[in-house]
Write an enzyme that holds these catalytic residues in place. Structure first.
Site, PDB file in Angstrom:
ATOM      1  N   ASP A 172       0.860  -1.183   0.000  1.00  0.00           N
ATOM      2  CA  ASP A 172       0.000   0.000   0.000  1.00  0.00           C
ATOM      3  C   ASP A 172       0.898   1.236   0.000  1.00  0.00           C
ATOM      4  OD1 ASP A 172      -2.069   1.771   0.196  1.00  0.00           O
ATOM      5  OD2 ASP A 172      -2.718   1.165   2.194  1.00  0.00           O
ATOM      6  N   ASP A 186      -2.782   2.455  -6.072  1.00  0.00           N
ATOM      7  CA  ASP A 186      -1.758   2.508  -5.022  1.00  0.00           C
ATOM      8  C   ASP A 186      -1.717   1.272  -4.140  1.00  0.00           C
ATOM      9  OD1 ASP A 186      -4.256   3.048  -3.898  1.00  0.00           O
ATOM     10  OD2 ASP A 186      -3.410   4.297  -2.322  1.00  0.00           O
ATOM     11  N   GLU A 187      -2.324   0.183  -4.585  1.00  0.00           N
ATOM     12  CA  GLU A 187      -2.479  -0.958  -3.685  1.00  0.00           C
ATOM     13  C   GLU A 187      -2.540  -2.245  -4.505  1.00  0.00           C
ATOM     14  OE1 GLU A 187      -5.524  -2.084   0.019  1.00  0.00           O
ATOM     15  OE2 GLU A 187      -5.996  -0.474  -1.397  1.00  0.00           O
TER      16      GLU A 187
END
Length: 472
Positions: free
Chosen positions: A11, A105-106
């Site tokens: 993350d 983003d993950e």
């Protein structure tokens, strides 16, 4: 269940804000808020410096400004976020062919998959060393972004672990210790336990995962229903055998946003759908595509997910048509309890558009609506080149001063700080908004396919000037 900690969850920390701080040296170490900058705006991401003042995702920009008036309030630069995300996903694929992106983003990845895993040490010490090398690689390829990583025997536990040492942390959950780790945690750590479910559990005397673990399956089914009850019963015992699934080719173009705080304002939801529809339309036009089926995705406060769709008479790439259809679909849903996620998509893709007598009128209506709704929707970059609207934080270039970014604009003046990620903090200069020497700067486009590309965390981008600077 896996016998080894071979599922990794990565993350990126305060992703949108971190990219802005990377690319804007004068903002490093200072509070930065990315999202809606107008009176009806919504925070998408706050830097950790801004979070100290209580600013968080999905908070209204008005409240954020009251809590942290000296922060820089910037509209989104999604080309920069997508580029950074592509660098990260490429780095993850160097480690494993099984990478499951959840958002920009993950992502999850399977450390035990593919030829790279042959002979790999999957002990706790081995995966910790590998994860540290991966975090260093992400930092290198993105020019300084940091990531929090969790490694465990399941996707659920890896996600829990990545949240334990933020920002820029690493936690490996040793096999066999999962339940011990979970028991003291609040029941809300489990996916699906939103405000309504948590309240129902509290009334039953269930506050922690340990409390939840002590309740029988039959009692949980009675309290929450069969699907939810069975799911919580398993996760409270760290039972999660879901595989990491590599991304599949999507047959639609969609944008969605997830919000840490439930949305309850119906007008705000419609505004967000409108902005998402414009992003979808922009990407359709970019690829010369159109679509007949417009759909929305809504995840409610209790984590139930609803989808609604409507098929048009002919394919379209018009933002107004997509937005109008999406808002109509939302009107049929009960959102009174709050919404955690909103998304708009177009499927039934075609490489042609039905020309009709209303096409020019539709495009004119779209341009007029875009101009009127600047507090709700981010102006697409190509429109910036034809209008005297300057979004705070957007990239610009000046014939004499070179590249920089919009600090603020108002009363016929645009203020620019001239700096880039590769330069020191630069000077600030002001120009007339129609100065012919100043123009938007657009980077070369990354290879992009018309696939699902959810813009998380939250995907709000709106126009006004950043706080704490001229024009705010």
């Amino acid at each position: 269940m896996r016998q080894q900690a071979s599922v990794l969850h990565l993350d990126l920390d305060a992703f949108f804000a971190a990219v802005e701080q990377r690319d804007k040296p004068s903002l490093r170490g200072k509070p930065v808020v990315v999202g809606g900058t107008g009176g009806r705006g919504v925070v998408s991401t706050a830097s950790y410096e801004a979070r100290v003042y209580g600013v968080h995702s999905a908070m209204s920009t008005r409240e954020a400004r009251a809590r942290c008036p000296h922060a820089a309030y910037l509209g989104g630069r999604f080309h920069a976020y997508r580029a950074a995300s592509a660098q990260v996903m490429a780095a993850l694929r160097e480690v494993s062919p099984l990478v499951e992106p959840l958002s920009l983003d993950e992502a999850f990845l399977d450390l035990a998959a593919g030829p790279q895993a042959e002979g790999r040490d999957l002990s706790v010490a081995g995966v910790a060393e590998l994860a540290e090398r991966l975090r260093a690689r992400v930092h290198e390829v993105t020019g300084g972004l940091t990531a929090s990583v969790g490694v465990a025997t399941s996707k659920f536990m890896a996600k829990v672990a990545s949240d334990l040492d933020k920002p820029d942390g690493l936690v490996v959950v040793a096999p066999g210790t999962e339940r011990e780790l979970l028991r003291p945690m609040a029941a809300t750590v489990i996916p699906g336990v939103g405000p309504a479910t948590a309240d129902r559990l509290r009334r039953a005397g269930i506050h922690t995962v340990a409390d939840l673990e002590a309740v029988s399956l039959e009692e949980l089914v009675r309290l929450l229903g069969r699907a939810m009850g069975a799911g919580l019963h398993a996760l409270a015992r760290a039972q999660d055998d879901r595989p990491v699934v590599a991304e599949r080719e999507a047959k639609s173009v969609s944008v969605e946003g997830t919000y840490e705080t439930d949305l309850t304002d119906r007008a705000l939801m419609e505004g967000l759908l409108t902005r998402q529809a414009r992003q979808v339309a922009e990407r359709l036009r970019k690829h010369g595509l159109s679509g007949r089926t417009v759909s929305i995705k809504v995840r409610r406060h209790d984590f139930t997910t609803l989808s609604r769709s409507s098929t048009l008479a002919s394919p379209t790439d018009a933002a107004t048509t997509i937005a109008r259809t999406a808002r109509g679909l939302l009107a049929d849903l009960d959102t009174s309890g709050g919404i955690r996620l909103l998304g708009v998509g177009v499927s039934g893709l075609a490489d042609w558009i039905q020309e009709d007598l209303f096409a020019d009128l539709e495009r004119a209506e779209q341009a007029e609506q875009e101009s009127a709704d600047e507090e709700v929707a981010q102006v697409p970059a190509e429109l910036l080149s034809r209008r005297t609207t300057w979004s705070p934080g957007s990239d610009v270039e000046h014939d004499e001063w070179g590249r920089g970014w919009v600090w603020g604009a108002g009363r016929g003046v645009v203020t620019v700080r001239f700096e880039t990620a590769e330069t020191p903090a630069g000077p600030v200069r002001s120009f007339a908004i129609d100065d012919p020497r100043l123009r938007p700067w657009l980077p070369p486009e990354l290879p992009d396919q018309p696939t699902d590309d959810p813009l998380l965390p939250g995907d709000h981008g709106e126009n006004r000037s950043p706080g704490g600077v001229p024009g705010s």
